[in-house]
Design a protein around this motif. Structure first.
Motif, PDB file in Angstrom:
ATOM      1  N   LYS A 275       0.833  -1.214   0.000  1.00  0.00           N
ATOM      2  CA  LYS A 275       0.000   0.000   0.000  1.00  0.00           C
ATOM      3  C   LYS A 275       0.864   1.258   0.000  1.00  0.00           C
ATOM      4  N   LEU A 276       1.964   1.206   0.761  1.00  0.00           N
ATOM      5  CA  LEU A 276       2.876   2.352   0.791  1.00  0.00           C
ATOM      6  C   LEU A 276       3.484   2.608  -0.592  1.00  0.00           C
ATOM      7  N   ASN A 277       3.863   1.544  -1.313  1.00  0.00           N
ATOM      8  CA  ASN A 277       4.408   1.693  -2.663  1.00  0.00           C
ATOM      9  C   ASN A 277       3.366   2.263  -3.620  1.00  0.00           C
ATOM     10  N   CYS A 278       2.131   1.785  -3.468  1.00  0.00           N
ATOM     11  CA  CYS A 278       1.053   2.293  -4.339  1.00  0.00           C
ATOM     12  C   CYS A 278       0.794   3.771  -4.085  1.00  0.00           C
ATOM     13  N   GLU A 279       0.853   4.184  -2.824  1.00  0.00           N
ATOM     14  CA  GLU A 279       0.658   5.604  -2.505  1.00  0.00           C
ATOM     15  C   GLU A 279       1.761   6.451  -3.113  1.00  0.00           C
ATOM     16  N   MET A 280       2.991   5.931  -3.064  1.00  0.00           N
ATOM     17  CA  MET A 280       4.122   6.684  -3.649  1.00  0.00           C
ATOM     18  C   MET A 280       3.993   6.784  -5.175  1.00  0.00           C
ATOM     19  N   ASP A 281       3.386   5.754  -5.823  1.00  0.00           N
ATOM     20  CA  ASP A 281       3.219   5.772  -7.270  1.00  0.00           C
ATOM     21  C   ASP A 281       1.938   6.469  -7.707  1.00  0.00           C
ATOM     22  N   SER A 284      -4.146   5.357  -6.574  1.00  0.00           N
ATOM     23  CA  SER A 284      -5.161   5.509  -5.528  1.00  0.00           C
ATOM     24  C   SER A 284      -6.177   4.370  -5.525  1.00  0.00           C
ATOM     25  N   LYS A 285      -6.509   3.850  -6.719  1.00  0.00           N
ATOM     26  CA  LYS A 285      -7.478   2.767  -6.783  1.00  0.00           C
ATOM     27  C   LYS A 285      -6.937   1.506  -6.122  1.00  0.00           C
ATOM     28  N   ASP A 286      -5.653   1.222  -6.366  1.00  0.00           N
ATOM     29  CA  ASP A 286      -5.041   0.058  -5.720  1.00  0.00           C
ATOM     30  C   ASP A 286      -4.943   0.238  -4.211  1.00  0.00           C
ATOM     31  N   LEU A 290      -6.349  -2.258  -1.323  1.00  0.00           N
ATOM     32  CA  LEU A 290      -5.495  -2.769  -0.245  1.00  0.00           C
ATOM     33  C   LEU A 290      -6.028  -2.397   1.137  1.00  0.00           C
ATOM     34  N   GLU A 291      -6.655  -1.225   1.229  1.00  0.00           N
ATOM     35  CA  GLU A 291      -7.277  -0.845   2.517  1.00  0.00           C
ATOM     36  C   GLU A 291      -8.408  -1.801   2.882  1.00  0.00           C
ATOM     37  N   ASN A 292      -9.169  -2.230   1.851  1.00  0.00           N
ATOM     38  CA  ASN A 292     -10.243  -3.200   2.120  1.00  0.00           C
ATOM     39  C   ASN A 292      -9.668  -4.535   2.571  1.00  0.00           C
ATOM     40  N   VAL A 293      -8.557  -4.939   1.936  1.00  0.00           N
ATOM     41  CA  VAL A 293      -7.896  -6.178   2.349  1.00  0.00           C
ATOM     42  C   VAL A 293      -7.388  -6.058   3.773  1.00  0.00           C
TER      43      VAL A 293
END
Length: 465
Positions: A275-281, A284-286, A290-293
Motif C-alpha cells: 500500500k505504501l508503494n502504491c501511494e508513492m506511485d 489511488s485505486k489500488d 489494499l485498505e479493504n484487504v
C-alpha cells in the motif's frame, strides 16, 4: 458464646407453626369433656359399677387430650424447624431445645388464662419436648413434615395414657381434674390393676408403633442424604470433566489461534508495504483495494481473538448478531422453521460475538428438540425496555414444543441436568455467559404448549443513521 447467625428462615413453616399454636390455644373452646360426654360416662360407671364404661371414658379422655395438645406441640416443632442456624454455631441443638421450652409453657399459661383450664407441665410434656428436639435436628430435615407430624401424634397419644394410670398417682402425672376422677373411680371400683394394664398395653403398642415410625423416618432420611450426596458427587465429577475438557480445548485453541495469527500478521505487514508503494506511485485505486484487504485481515484477527479470549468484547448490532446466527444454522434441519422479529436492528451490545452466537444457537437447538412431536414453530424476537433509565435488550426464543415442568425450571441450568440423552452442558453454558455479562434469563413454559426463554442484556449503544 459465639453470635447466632441465621443461615435460612423458612417463612411458610414459621407461619404454619404459628397458626397451629393459635389453633392449639383455641382448641379447648371447641373440644371439651362434654363433647365426648365424659362426665356422663364417669357417673354411669359409678352408678352401674361398670369398669368397661370407665375404660371407655378413659380412652375418650386420652383422645380429647391428644387432639387438644397436638396443634401447639406441632406448631412449636415447625417454628423451631423454620430457623436454620449457621454451621459454625456450636450450640444449635441447645438453641432449638430452648426455643421449644420457651414456646410450650406460655401456651399452657394462655390456655389456662383464656379457658380457665389447668394444663400441667408434667413428665409427658417433657418427653414430648425431648422428641421434638430429636426431630428438630438437621439430621432429619430431608423427611416430609407430615411424617414427622404423624410420629409426634403417635408419641403424644401414647404418653397421654400415663395420666390415667392409678399406679402413677404419686408422680407429677395426670393432675388434671378429669384424670383424677378416672383414677378415683378406678379406686372406688377396685379396678386399679385393670385400668393400669389397659393403659400400659396401649402405651406399649403406641410406643412400639412410634419406634417403628422413627426408624423408618431415620432410614428414609439417611437414604435421601446418600442420594443427595451421590448426586452432588456426580455433579462434581461432571464439572471436573467439563473443566478438564475446557482446559484442553483452551490449550488446543491457543495453539491454533497462534498458528492462524502468525500468517495474518505477516499478510498485514505485506499489505502495508504494498500500500505504501502504491501511494508513492499515485495508484489511488489500488490503495483503496489494499485498505479493504487490510480491514478484512483486521476483522479476521478480531474474530480469532474472540475465539481465544472469553473476556474479549466488541460492539455489535442486534441485526449483525442475528444474521450471524442465521448464517450458522442455515445448514441445519430446523433452519426453515426459525423466524426472526427484530424491531431494533441498529441497537448495539458490547459482548463476545462468538459466545453470544453459541448462546442463541443452544436455545434454538433446545427449542427444536422440544418440537420433535409436531411441526416446529420457532421464533426469535428482540425487545427493548428501560429499568432506572438503563436500556436493556431482550432476545426471546419461543417454541410450540412439549414445554417444561415448572418444578424443573430451576434445574435446567445446572451442569449435567438433561431431560434427553445429552451431557447437560448447553444451558449451563448459556447461563454462565449471560451471568458474565451481568444479564439475566426469564423462562415461561406451559406443558404441551411451548416454552419462551428470554435472555436480557444491557444495551451498549446505537448506530447513527
Amino acid at each position: 458464646m459465639d453470635n447466632i447467625h441465621i443461615k435460612n428462615f423458612n417463612h411458610s413453616k414459621f407461619w404454619y407453626g404459628l397458626l397451629m399454636v393459635i389453633v392449639g390455644i383455641i382448641m379447648p373452646s371447641i373440644i371439651t369433656v362434654n363433647t365426648f360426654s365424659i362426665p356422663e360416662k364417669l357417673n354411669q360407671a359409678i352408678r352401674n359399677e361398670d369398669v368397661i364404661i370407665l375404660m371407655v371414658a378413659g380412652l375418650e379422655l386420652i383422645a380429647l387430650n391428644s387432639l387438644r395438645a397436638f396443634p401447639h406441640y406441632l406448631g412449636a416443632f415447625f417454628i423451631t424447624e423454620s430457623i436454620e442456624i449457621s454451621d459454625n454455631f456450636p450450640f444449635e441443638k441447645l438453641f432449638k431445645s430452648a426455643l421449644i421450652c420457651l414456646i410450650i409453657p406460655p401456651v399452657y399459661f394462655i390456655i389456662g388464662y383464656v379457658h380457665h383450664i389447668k394444663y400441667y407441665f408434667g413428665m409427658p410434656a417433657f418427653v414430648l419436648i425431648i422428641l421434638l428436639m430429636l426431630l428438630g435436628k438437621n439430621d432429619y430435615n430431608r423427611v416430609s413434615g407430615w411424617k414427622k407430624s404423624t410420629l409426634i401424634m403417635v408419641f403424644l397419644t401414647a404418653f397421654q395414657f400415663v395420666d390415667i394410670m392409678p399406679c402413677m398417682e404419686g408422680l407429677p402425672i395426670g393432675r388434671g381434674e378429669t384424670s383424677k376422677e378416672v383414677k378415683l373411680i378406678a379406686h372406688f371400683l377396685q379396678a386399679d390393676k385393670t385400668v393400669d394394664i389397659m393403659a400400659l398395653v396401649f402405651l406399649l403398642l403406641l410406643l412400639f408403633l412410634g419406634a417403628l415410625l422413627f426408624l423408618l423416618i431415620r432410614d428414609e432420611n439417611n437414604l435421601r442424604s446418600m442420594n443427595a450426596l451421590r448426586e452432588a458427587n456426580r455433579k462434581m465429577e461432571i464439572e471436573a470433566k467439563f473443566t478438564a475438557l475446557k482446559n484442553r480445548t483452551f490449550l488446543e485453541m491457543n495453539s491454533l489461534v497462534h498458528d492462524l495469527k502468525s500468517p495474518l500478521t505477516s499478510a498485514q505487514a505485506l499489505v502495508g508495504v504494498v500500500k505504501l508503494n502504491c501511494e508513492m506511485d499515485g495508484r489511488s485505486k489500488d490503495v483503496d483495494y489494499l485498505e479493504n484487504v487490510e480491514l478484512a485481515i483486521k476483522r479476521m484477527s478480531g474474530m480469532i481473538s474472540e475465539i481465544l479470549y472469553e473476556d474479549y468484547r466488541s460492539l455489535i448490532t442486534t441485526d449483525e448478531l442475528l444474521q450471524a446466527v442465521l448464517a450458522q444454522i442455515s445448514i441445519t434441519e430446523y433452519a426453515p422453521y426459525v423466524t426472526v422479529q427484530n424491531e431494533y436492528p441498529k441497537n448495539m451490545l458490547i459482548l463476545s460475538k462468538t459466545r453470544m452466537i453459541r448462546v442463541l444457537i443452544n436455545l434454538l437447538e433446545n427449542a427444536y428438540e422440544a418440537t420433535k412431536h409436531t411441526v416446529p414453530n420457532i421464533q426469535i424476537k428482540v425487545s427493548r425496555f428501560f429499568i432506572e433509565d438503563n436500556a436493556w435488550l431482550g432476545f426471546e426464543v419461543s417454541d410450540n414444543g412439549c414445554g417444561i415442568d415448572m418444578k424443573n425450571c430451576d434445574k435446567i441450568w445446572e451442569v449435567g441436568y438433561s431431560t434427553r440423552d445429552s451431557h447437560g452442558l448447553g444451558l449451563s453454558f448459556v447461563k454462565s455467559v449471560v451471568d458474565s455479562y451481568e444479564g439475566w434469563i426469564d423462562i415461561e413454559s406451559v406443558t404441551d404448549r411451548g416454552t419462551t426463554i428470554k435472555v436480557v442484556l444491557k444495551e451498549g449503544g446505537q448506530v447513527n443513521g
